[in-house]
Scaffold this motif. Sequence first.
Motif, PDB file in Angstrom:
ATOM      1  N   PRO A 137       0.790  -1.284   0.128  1.00 29.05           N
ATOM      2  CA  PRO A 137       0.000  -0.180  -0.029  1.00 29.05           C
ATOM      3  C   PRO A 137       0.737   1.138   0.118  1.00 29.05           C
ATOM      4  O   PRO A 137       2.046   1.161   0.538  1.00 29.05           O
ATOM      5  N   GLY A 138       0.288   2.243  -0.406  1.00 28.68           N
ATOM      6  CA  GLY A 138       0.938   3.515  -0.580  1.00 28.68           C
ATOM      7  C   GLY A 138       1.183   4.216  -1.843  1.00 28.68           C
ATOM      8  O   GLY A 138       0.973   3.403  -3.010  1.00 28.68           O
ATOM      9  N   ASP A 139       1.299   5.487  -1.680  1.00 28.41           N
ATOM     10  CA  ASP A 139       1.469   6.338  -2.968  1.00 28.41           C
ATOM     11  C   ASP A 139       2.897   6.323  -3.375  1.00 28.41           C
ATOM     12  O   ASP A 139       3.887   5.576  -2.840  1.00 28.41           O
ATOM     13  N   GLU A 163      -4.068   1.808 -11.467  1.00 34.22           N
ATOM     14  CA  GLU A 163      -3.830   1.751 -10.301  1.00 34.22           C
ATOM     15  C   GLU A 163      -3.873   3.292  -9.941  1.00 34.22           C
ATOM     16  O   GLU A 163      -3.851   4.111  -8.913  1.00 34.22           O
ATOM     17  N   ALA A 164      -4.096   4.304 -11.220  1.00 33.32           N
ATOM     18  CA  ALA A 164      -3.987   5.545 -11.029  1.00 33.32           C
ATOM     19  C   ALA A 164      -5.155   6.237 -10.394  1.00 33.32           C
ATOM     20  O   ALA A 164      -5.014   7.505  -9.724  1.00 33.32           O
ATOM     21  N   ARG A 165      -6.113   5.523 -10.081  1.00 32.60           N
ATOM     22  CA  ARG A 165      -7.210   6.132  -9.185  1.00 32.60           C
ATOM     23  C   ARG A 165      -6.881   6.055  -7.630  1.00 32.60           C
ATOM     24  O   ARG A 165      -7.527   6.646  -6.847  1.00 32.60           O
ATOM     25  N   SER A 166      -6.225   4.884  -7.434  1.00 22.21           N
ATOM     26  CA  SER A 166      -6.105   4.330  -6.032  1.00 22.21           C
ATOM     27  C   SER A 166      -4.601   4.867  -5.373  1.00 22.21           C
ATOM     28  O   SER A 166      -4.611   4.837  -3.925  1.00 22.21           O
ATOM     29  N   ARG A 167      -3.876   5.514  -6.250  1.00 24.70           N
ATOM     30  CA  ARG A 167      -2.377   5.905  -5.652  1.00 24.70           C
ATOM     31  C   ARG A 167      -2.093   7.266  -6.377  1.00 24.70           C
ATOM     32  O   ARG A 167      -2.395   7.486  -7.617  1.00 24.70           O
ATOM     33  N   LYS A 168      -1.807   8.091  -5.460  1.00 22.54           N
ATOM     34  CA  LYS A 168      -1.218   9.355  -6.072  1.00 22.54           C
ATOM     35  C   LYS A 168       0.368   9.204  -6.333  1.00 22.54           C
ATOM     36  O   LYS A 168       1.211   8.276  -5.807  1.00 22.54           O
ATOM     37  N   LEU A 169       0.650   9.942  -7.231  1.00 25.26           N
ATOM     38  CA  LEU A 169       2.013  10.547  -7.793  1.00 25.26           C
ATOM     39  C   LEU A 169       2.491  11.656  -7.406  1.00 25.26           C
ATOM     40  O   LEU A 169       2.008  12.538  -7.840  1.00 25.26           O
ATOM     41  N   TRP A 170       3.453  11.867  -6.343  1.00 20.74           N
ATOM     42  CA  TRP A 170       3.980  13.163  -5.538  1.00 20.74           C
ATOM     43  C   TRP A 170       5.253  13.326  -6.418  1.00 20.74           C
ATOM     44  O   TRP A 170       6.363  12.626  -6.291  1.00 20.74           O
ATOM     45  N   LEU A 171       5.210  14.859  -6.802  1.00 16.25           N
ATOM     46  CA  LEU A 171       6.408  15.080  -7.350  1.00 16.25           C
ATOM     47  C   LEU A 171       6.919  16.501  -6.759  1.00 16.25           C
ATOM     48  O   LEU A 171       6.230  17.388  -6.715  1.00 16.25           O
ATOM     49  N   VAL A 172       8.159  16.435  -6.266  1.00 22.08           N
ATOM     50  CA  VAL A 172       8.656  17.445  -5.286  1.00 22.08           C
ATOM     51  C   VAL A 172       9.996  17.868  -6.317  1.00 22.08           C
ATOM     52  O   VAL A 172      10.964  17.004  -6.604  1.00 22.08           O
ATOM     53  N   SER A 255       4.753   3.587  -1.041  1.00 24.25           N
ATOM     54  CA  SER A 255       5.307   2.398  -1.371  1.00 24.25           C
ATOM     55  C   SER A 255       6.567   2.589  -2.310  1.00 24.25           C
ATOM     56  O   SER A 255       7.376   1.481  -2.321  1.00 24.25           O
ATOM     57  N   LEU A 256       6.694   3.654  -2.954  1.00 24.91           N
ATOM     58  CA  LEU A 256       7.954   3.919  -3.610  1.00 24.91           C
ATOM     59  C   LEU A 256       8.401   5.328  -3.345  1.00 24.91           C
ATOM     60  O   LEU A 256       7.487   6.242  -3.713  1.00 24.91           O
ATOM     61  N   LEU A 257       9.706   5.317  -3.246  1.00 26.64           N
ATOM     62  CA  LEU A 257      10.145   6.738  -2.743  1.00 26.64           C
ATOM     63  C   LEU A 257      11.516   6.838  -3.797  1.00 26.64           C
ATOM     64  O   LEU A 257      12.491   6.103  -3.420  1.00 26.64           O
ATOM     65  N   ARG A 258      11.622   7.580  -4.746  1.00 29.14           N
ATOM     66  CA  ARG A 258      12.793   7.714  -5.620  1.00 29.14           C
ATOM     67  C   ARG A 258      13.409   9.143  -5.451  1.00 29.14           C
ATOM     68  O   ARG A 258      12.467  10.147  -5.559  1.00 29.14           O
ATOM     69  N   ILE A 259      14.710   9.126  -4.931  1.00 24.01           N
ATOM     70  CA  ILE A 259      15.334  10.494  -4.802  1.00 24.01           C
ATOM     71  C   ILE A 259      16.278  10.917  -5.624  1.00 24.01           C
ATOM     72  O   ILE A 259      17.286   9.869  -6.046  1.00 24.01           O
ATOM     73  N   ASP A 260      16.285  11.797  -6.479  1.00 24.67           N
ATOM     74  CA  ASP A 260      17.305  12.260  -7.467  1.00 24.67           C
ATOM     75  C   ASP A 260      17.407  13.897  -7.333  1.00 24.67           C
ATOM     76  O   ASP A 260      16.974  14.649  -8.095  1.00 24.67           O
ATOM     77  N   ARG A 277       7.540   7.456   6.297  1.00 25.92           N
ATOM     78  CA  ARG A 277       6.220   7.237   5.849  1.00 25.92           C
ATOM     79  C   ARG A 277       6.330   6.096   4.771  1.00 25.92           C
ATOM     80  O   ARG A 277       5.111   5.818   4.085  1.00 25.92           O
ATOM     81  N   LEU A 278       7.192   5.579   4.663  1.00 23.61           N
ATOM     82  CA  LEU A 278       7.399   4.625   3.497  1.00 23.61           C
ATOM     83  C   LEU A 278       6.955   3.320   4.390  1.00 23.61           C
ATOM     84  O   LEU A 278       7.311   2.737   5.364  1.00 23.61           O
ATOM     85  N   MET A 279       5.890   2.598   3.553  1.00 24.80           N
ATOM     86  CA  MET A 279       5.366   1.331   4.038  1.00 24.80           C
ATOM     87  C   MET A 279       6.449   0.069   4.349  1.00 24.80           C
ATOM     88  O   MET A 279       6.991  -0.107   3.408  1.00 24.80           O
ATOM     89  N   PRO A 280       6.138  -0.812   5.167  1.00 24.57           N
ATOM     90  CA  PRO A 280       6.909  -2.049   5.103  1.00 24.57           C
ATOM     91  C   PRO A 280       6.595  -2.690   3.798  1.00 24.57           C
ATOM     92  O   PRO A 280       5.773  -2.912   3.211  1.00 24.57           O
TER      93      PRO A 280
END
Length: 327
Positions: A137-139, A163-172, A255-260, A277-280
Amino acid sequence: EPVHSKSPRPDSVPPGSWGRRQRLCARYYHDDMSLSCTGPIPRVDAPPSWPSQSQRPWRSPSVTTGEPVHLYLSLLKTVLTNGVHEDLAEPVANERGQRDNVGCDPEDSRCTLAWDGWARLTALQPIAEGLLDRRVPGDWAEVGVFRGGISLFLQGILTARGEARSRKLWLVDSFQGMGSAAHVACKGKGRGGRGNPCRADEYWVRRFPLFKRNSAEAVQQRFLRHGLLGPGVRLLPGFVNDTLAPPCNPIRALSLLRIDVDVFTATLDALAHLYPRLMPGGVVLFDDWKLPLARRAAEEYRRSNGITAEIRFLPGTVDAQAYWVKP
């Protein structure tokens, strides 16, 4: 007139009203995909041929499994790496460990994803799809967006897999380069010697002004052009240490954190604010493992928080990209 224009600024809310501060910070704008503690970025209007709400791809994706998904994602990779227009050789490592070419020219604003873009997307795809297969689970979030090439591909996966309705994609992203972020984070800490990460961060951002030549509006337009500008795509413009700091951090579970973000300070800030906030079973991935400063930030965070998960590497990329799965 939008309702949010009459709302008080977050800093005008009485101290202690954390819930109210959170609601004021987390301002959502319908189909605008922008969210910011300092106000919205300009809205991108849909073209006249924009489909109805029920026909939009993120509302009713036409394919969810099998060969059609594979073909769509393969074509999306080709488009994002400019392979439709030019026969570009992917970068390869020579005997000195350096790139022999850079794919499409990163100085060209038409190049959405330069360097070894195809290899990066190909290596990222099974990681991202594996999270969906395992139902973690998780965005999803990317910190450091630049022109949005990786983010577009991630949203393409979510859309194609339904899955685009149930998960958000955050752009920082600051969309102002990295210099001010490093300056703010290091303010009052002194420059120190050559090994001081603040001093090294300042050198790095002066060396690469390319990342200043971008805007949040341009990223919005790319999502719109590819039919991927859905309500679940959320843009957080601003420096990491401002945008993700409580109480303005709207991200609840990942559920996915990509750092660049290349530099020490921003990498450390991203981990401090988002890794809890990253889920197991979730994955944190570093595009910049090749850069000593970014790698040092990740290693220091692991050490200070007792993280012992195995560090793995994406296969096939020219530069090392590392990740681990949160236990």
